[in-house]
Design a protein around this motif. Sequence first.
Motif, PDB file in Angstrom:
ATOM      1  N   ALA A  79       0.812  -1.225   0.000  1.00 26.76           N
ATOM      2  CA  ALA A  79       0.000   0.000   0.000  1.00 26.76           C
ATOM      3  C   ALA A  79       0.843   1.272   0.000  1.00 26.76           C
ATOM      4  O   ALA A  79       0.531   2.221  -0.729  1.00 26.76           O
ATOM      5  N   ASN A  80       1.889   1.309   0.796  1.00 26.66           N
ATOM      6  CA  ASN A  80       2.654   2.569   0.872  1.00 26.66           C
ATOM      7  C   ASN A  80       3.314   2.898  -0.464  1.00 26.66           C
ATOM      8  O   ASN A  80       3.438   4.068  -0.834  1.00 26.66           O
ATOM      9  N   GLU A  81       3.705   1.867  -1.215  1.00 23.15           N
ATOM     10  CA  GLU A  81       4.303   2.116  -2.540  1.00 23.15           C
ATOM     11  C   GLU A  81       3.234   2.650  -3.497  1.00 23.15           C
ATOM     12  O   GLU A  81       3.477   3.574  -4.265  1.00 23.15           O
ATOM     13  N   VAL A  82       2.060   2.057  -3.436  1.00 21.37           N
ATOM     14  CA  VAL A  82       0.966   2.484  -4.320  1.00 21.37           C
ATOM     15  C   VAL A  82       0.561   3.918  -4.007  1.00 21.37           C
ATOM     16  O   VAL A  82       0.375   4.743  -4.913  1.00 21.37           O
ATOM     17  N   MET A  83       0.449   4.206  -2.714  1.00 23.24           N
ATOM     18  CA  MET A  83      -0.011   5.547  -2.338  1.00 23.24           C
ATOM     19  C   MET A  83       1.059   6.604  -2.653  1.00 23.24           C
ATOM     20  O   MET A  83       0.721   7.732  -3.043  1.00 23.24           O
ATOM     21  N   ALA A  84       2.324   6.242  -2.518  1.00 25.54           N
ATOM     22  CA  ALA A  84       3.388   7.183  -2.900  1.00 25.54           C
ATOM     23  C   ALA A  84       3.339   7.415  -4.413  1.00 25.54           C
ATOM     24  O   ALA A  84       3.524   8.547  -4.888  1.00 25.54           O
ATOM     25  N   ALA A  85       3.075   6.355  -5.159  1.00 29.98           N
ATOM     26  CA  ALA A  85       2.962   6.488  -6.617  1.00 29.98           C
ATOM     27  C   ALA A  85       1.785   7.396  -6.973  1.00 29.98           C
ATOM     28  O   ALA A  85       1.885   8.247  -7.855  1.00 29.98           O
ATOM     29  N   TYR A  86       0.703   7.220  -6.238  1.00 27.67           N
ATOM     30  CA  TYR A  86      -0.477   8.067  -6.485  1.00 27.67           C
ATOM     31  C   TYR A  86      -0.131   9.541  -6.279  1.00 27.67           C
ATOM     32  O   TYR A  86      -0.493  10.404  -7.080  1.00 27.67           O
ATOM     33  N   GLU A  87       0.579   9.824  -5.186  1.00 27.24           N
ATOM     34  CA  GLU A  87       0.928  11.226  -4.899  1.00 27.24           C
ATOM     35  C   GLU A  87       1.795  11.808  -6.011  1.00 27.24           C
ATOM     36  O   GLU A  87       1.611  12.960  -6.417  1.00 27.24           O
ATOM     37  N   THR A  88       2.749  11.026  -6.488  1.00 29.85           N
ATOM     38  CA  THR A  88       3.609  11.485  -7.580  1.00 29.85           C
ATOM     39  C   THR A  88       2.775  11.761  -8.833  1.00 29.85           C
ATOM     40  O   THR A  88       2.925  12.803  -9.490  1.00 29.85           O
ATOM     41  N   LEU A  89       1.895  10.824  -9.152  1.00 28.31           N
ATOM     42  CA  LEU A  89       1.062  10.969 -10.353  1.00 28.31           C
ATOM     43  C   LEU A  89       0.110  12.153 -10.203  1.00 28.31           C
ATOM     44  O   LEU A  89      -0.157  12.871 -11.169  1.00 28.31           O
ATOM     45  N   LYS A  90      -0.361  12.362  -8.977  1.00 30.51           N
ATOM     46  CA  LYS A  90      -1.267  13.487  -8.731  1.00 30.51           C
ATOM     47  C   LYS A  90      -0.541  14.809  -8.972  1.00 30.51           C
ATOM     48  O   LYS A  90      -1.088  15.739  -9.574  1.00 30.51           O
ATOM     49  N   ASP A  91       0.703  14.856  -8.498  1.00 29.14           N
ATOM     50  CA  ASP A  91       1.504  16.063  -8.709  1.00 29.14           C
ATOM     51  C   ASP A  91       1.683  16.353 -10.193  1.00 29.14           C
ATOM     52  O   ASP A  91       1.882  17.495 -10.604  1.00 29.14           O
ATOM     53  N   ARG A  92       1.646  15.301 -10.990  1.00 27.14           N
ATOM     54  CA  ARG A  92       1.810  15.482 -12.435  1.00 27.14           C
ATOM     55  C   ARG A  92       0.453  15.544 -13.149  1.00 27.14           C
ATOM     56  O   ARG A  92       0.382  15.380 -14.355  1.00 27.14           O
ATOM     57  N   SER A  93      -0.602  15.698 -12.332  1.00 27.93           N
ATOM     58  CA  SER A  93      -1.976  15.739 -12.865  1.00 27.93           C
ATOM     59  C   SER A  93      -2.337  14.482 -13.651  1.00 27.93           C
ATOM     60  O   SER A  93      -2.997  14.541 -14.680  1.00 27.93           O
ATOM     61  N   ARG A  94      -1.845  13.363 -13.179  1.00 28.04           N
ATOM     62  CA  ARG A  94      -2.132  12.094 -13.851  1.00 28.04           C
ATOM     63  C   ARG A  94      -2.651  11.064 -12.851  1.00 28.04           C
ATOM     64  O   ARG A  94      -2.396   9.868 -12.993  1.00 28.04           O
ATOM     65  N   ALA A  95      -3.317  11.545 -11.830  1.00 25.17           N
ATOM     66  CA  ALA A  95      -3.719  10.641 -10.736  1.00 25.17           C
ATOM     67  C   ALA A  95      -4.744   9.610 -11.218  1.00 25.17           C
ATOM     68  O   ALA A  95      -5.763   9.973 -11.800  1.00 25.17           O
ATOM     69  N   PRO A  96      -4.487   8.343 -10.986  1.00 26.16           N
ATOM     70  CA  PRO A  96      -5.455   7.304 -11.350  1.00 26.16           C
ATOM     71  C   PRO A  96      -6.465   7.094 -10.213  1.00 26.16           C
ATOM     72  O   PRO A  96      -6.281   7.600  -9.105  1.00 26.16           O
ATOM     73  N   LEU A  97      -7.500   6.327 -10.498  1.00 26.03           N
ATOM     74  CA  LEU A  97      -8.381   5.830  -9.439  1.00 26.03           C
ATOM     75  C   LEU A  97      -7.589   4.767  -8.665  1.00 26.03           C
ATOM     76  O   LEU A  97      -6.906   3.935  -9.276  1.00 26.03           O
ATOM     77  N   VAL A  98      -7.676   4.826  -7.336  1.00 29.88           N
ATOM     78  CA  VAL A  98      -6.930   3.852  -6.524  1.00 29.88           C
ATOM     79  C   VAL A  98      -7.919   3.038  -5.689  1.00 29.88           C
ATOM     80  O   VAL A  98      -8.694   3.602  -4.916  1.00 29.88           O
ATOM     81  N   VAL A  99      -7.875   1.726  -5.868  1.00 30.27           N
ATOM     82  CA  VAL A  99      -8.851   0.843  -5.218  1.00 30.27           C
ATOM     83  C   VAL A  99      -8.125  -0.263  -4.461  1.00 30.27           C
ATOM     84  O   VAL A  99      -7.307  -0.993  -5.045  1.00 30.27           O
ATOM     85  N   SER A 100      -8.431  -0.383  -3.189  1.00 29.55           N
ATOM     86  CA  SER A 100      -7.927  -1.531  -2.418  1.00 29.55           C
ATOM     87  C   SER A 100      -8.949  -2.666  -2.539  1.00 29.55           C
ATOM     88  O   SER A 100     -10.148  -2.439  -2.447  1.00 29.55           O
ATOM     89  N   VAL A 101      -8.434  -3.878  -2.765  1.00 26.42           N
ATOM     90  CA  VAL A 101      -9.323  -5.052  -2.790  1.00 26.42           C
ATOM     91  C   VAL A 101      -8.934  -5.932  -1.604  1.00 26.42           C
ATOM     92  O   VAL A 101      -8.142  -6.863  -1.736  1.00 26.42           O
ATOM     93  N   PRO A 102      -9.458  -5.632  -0.412  1.00 27.27           N
ATOM     94  CA  PRO A 102      -9.010  -6.386   0.771  1.00 27.27           C
ATOM     95  C   PRO A 102      -9.480  -7.835   0.780  1.00 27.27           C
ATOM     96  O   PRO A 102      -8.733  -8.722   1.172  1.00 27.27           O
ATOM     97  N   THR A 103     -10.711  -8.072   0.330  1.00 29.95           N
ATOM     98  CA  THR A 103     -11.206  -9.454   0.361  1.00 29.95           C
ATOM     99  C   THR A 103     -11.009 -10.088  -1.006  1.00 29.95           C
ATOM    100  O   THR A 103     -11.661  -9.721  -1.983  1.00 29.95           O
ATOM    101  N   LEU A 104     -10.074 -10.999  -1.059  1.00 30.38           N
ATOM    102  CA  LEU A 104      -9.701 -11.626  -2.335  1.00 30.38           C
ATOM    103  C   LEU A 104     -10.404 -12.953  -2.546  1.00 30.38           C
ATOM    104  O   LEU A 104     -10.441 -13.483  -3.642  1.00 30.38           O
ATOM    105  N   GLN A 105     -10.930 -13.519  -1.471  1.00 33.14           N
ATOM    106  CA  GLN A 105     -11.784 -14.702  -1.594  1.00 33.14           C
ATOM    107  C   GLN A 105     -12.885 -14.592  -0.551  1.00 33.14           C
ATOM    108  O   GLN A 105     -12.559 -14.504   0.629  1.00 33.14           O
ATOM    109  N   PRO A 106     -14.172 -14.562  -0.929  1.00 30.90           N
ATOM    110  CA  PRO A 106     -14.633 -14.548  -2.319  1.00 30.90           C
ATOM    111  C   PRO A 106     -14.266 -13.236  -3.016  1.00 30.90           C
ATOM    112  O   PRO A 106     -14.176 -12.184  -2.360  1.00 30.90           O
ATOM    113  N   PHE A 107     -14.090 -13.315  -4.315  1.00 31.83           N
ATOM    114  CA  PHE A 107     -13.691 -12.167  -5.134  1.00 31.83           C
ATOM    115  C   PHE A 107     -14.971 -11.553  -5.690  1.00 31.83           C
ATOM    116  O   PHE A 107     -15.708 -12.226  -6.409  1.00 31.83           O
TER     117      PHE A 107
END
Lengths: 258, 309
Positions: free
Chosen positions: B195-223
């Motif tokens: 998560a910390n890598e993803v969120m740091a990436a989000y902040e960088t992308l946001k600074d470049r006005s390229r922020a993606p949608l960020v979704v955590s999928v905590p429950t992987l089974q059932p999917f």
Amino acid sequence: MASFSRRIRREIIEMAYCSGGPHVGSALSCADILATLYGAELRLDPWHDRDIFILSKAHASISLYAALAARGIMPPEMLATYCQEGGLLPAHLDRQTGYGVECSAGSLGHGFSIGLGMAFGFKRQRSPRRVFIVIGDGECQEGSVWEGALFAPRQGLDNVTVIMDYNNLQAYGRPAEICSFEPIAPKWEAFGWHVCRADGHDHGSLLDALHEESRGKPKIIIARTTKGKGVSFMENELVWHYYIVTQEHRAKALEEIG
Amino acid sequence: MRNTFINTILEACKERDDIFILSGDAGLGVFDRFKEEYPDRFRNMGAAEQNTVSFAAGLAMTGYKVIVYNIIPFLLYRCYEQVRNDICCQGLPVVLVGIGSGITYAPQGMSHYSVEDLGLVQTLPDLVAISPIDPCEARAAASYALDCHKPVYVRLAKNGEPLFHQHEVTNIAAPQIIRNGEHADTAILFHGSVANEVMAAYETLKDRSRAPLVVSVPTLQPFDVPAIAGILSGFKNVVSVEEHYSNCGLGGMLARLKAETCADWQLTSMGIPYGYIHDVRKTAGLRASLGIATEYIVRSVEAVSGFAS
């Protein structure tokens, strides 16, 4: 109790014959142990407060099914469905069967530890319920058995009685030739268990061991047995771990059992 | 996450007397408060994993909500058959709490890494698997597990993860939108300890006005296929990130979802390369060498979004 044993043995032969399944020798080996437990020792009334029996050597499941039917816990007509297409009784135990199958088993060394967990739960609830577990001698080669053996005495699980069905014959030979666990009694003793010995085909001897005071320790009864006991051509014969009962075998075996 | 998870259980003990914790000689200091307040609800079972899991099954049969705590390989790998036969096949609501997801135990070595546990979980029907990203999801996972009538596996990182959720999580079984993106074409899906890598990436992308949608999928089974497919509907690019082999983790699940729903987004799966890890590095360094650190996530998102420099 002799008639209880005889009934279990007859059902074992019938189920083995009708299903064409193996493990007849293993089932006959513990028939008298189960007859003693279900015929005299287990407290099953009221049912919700019953003692628990776990057959950890679950390849001998037909002996348990026969005992449950003989004790009136499992409908006798269920026995005819053993290993049949769409039947109700699998070759190894499945708790979903209900009717007194307390725990799924089939992989050696599991039922033993499950039984310890149940005994621990009963102790913690201050319940008088007891847990009886039958393990095979070959099963004592499993590491998980020794993990549980180390743990149980420290918890003071004197509501557990393990009966080792010691027929000295596993699937492909004598334990001593394959992976010896002897001397077995001193091992359990050293781990903190109360060890008794019994003749696993003598109800009186088994009852004496079952009633022996264990002084706060979990108890193991090392019950000397004969694989295939009660059928002369199966007794102590390696092949009857896997051999299939034919019509001829069946007739001869039932005649001997009486 | 770890302390939040255990503290949530501790809180529940005030109302419930059926909760029991078994530890496999793991968790230095984690259970101190629990043992102090509820000494009769805890046992250290020792280095005896097979007995521990079967014992948990037996204890659960007598009516206890049993929680088994151990490092993931010792909880799931060592005693896979006990988990399968004794817990899952018998449908017992035991909670298996695994610590050290992914490579969070680096540099302890491969024996202590959990990069394939979700693959194992997918072989066990009815085992609920939750991989929280932060204390908020860990708290929701603990509450869910305590009330669940099925076996539950919760994979936690080591400890000390920051908070990423801005509100309490009410439904841990659903995908969680962590950040809404400005760049509407691309979504990042992830779970657990990366998560910390993803969120740091989000902040960088946001600074470049390229922020993606960020979704955590905590429950992987059932999917939750309908919910995830719904969120991703209309997106062109999906980047999955996980500290796990992607072929048998979230990446694999999304590939199957894409095939089964004929989704027209492009999938880029980022995970631990399929192989054994022999490099001696701490978690951050190992993530970098394995290609799942922040810079790689930024690069992947920019590449699929057409912003590659």
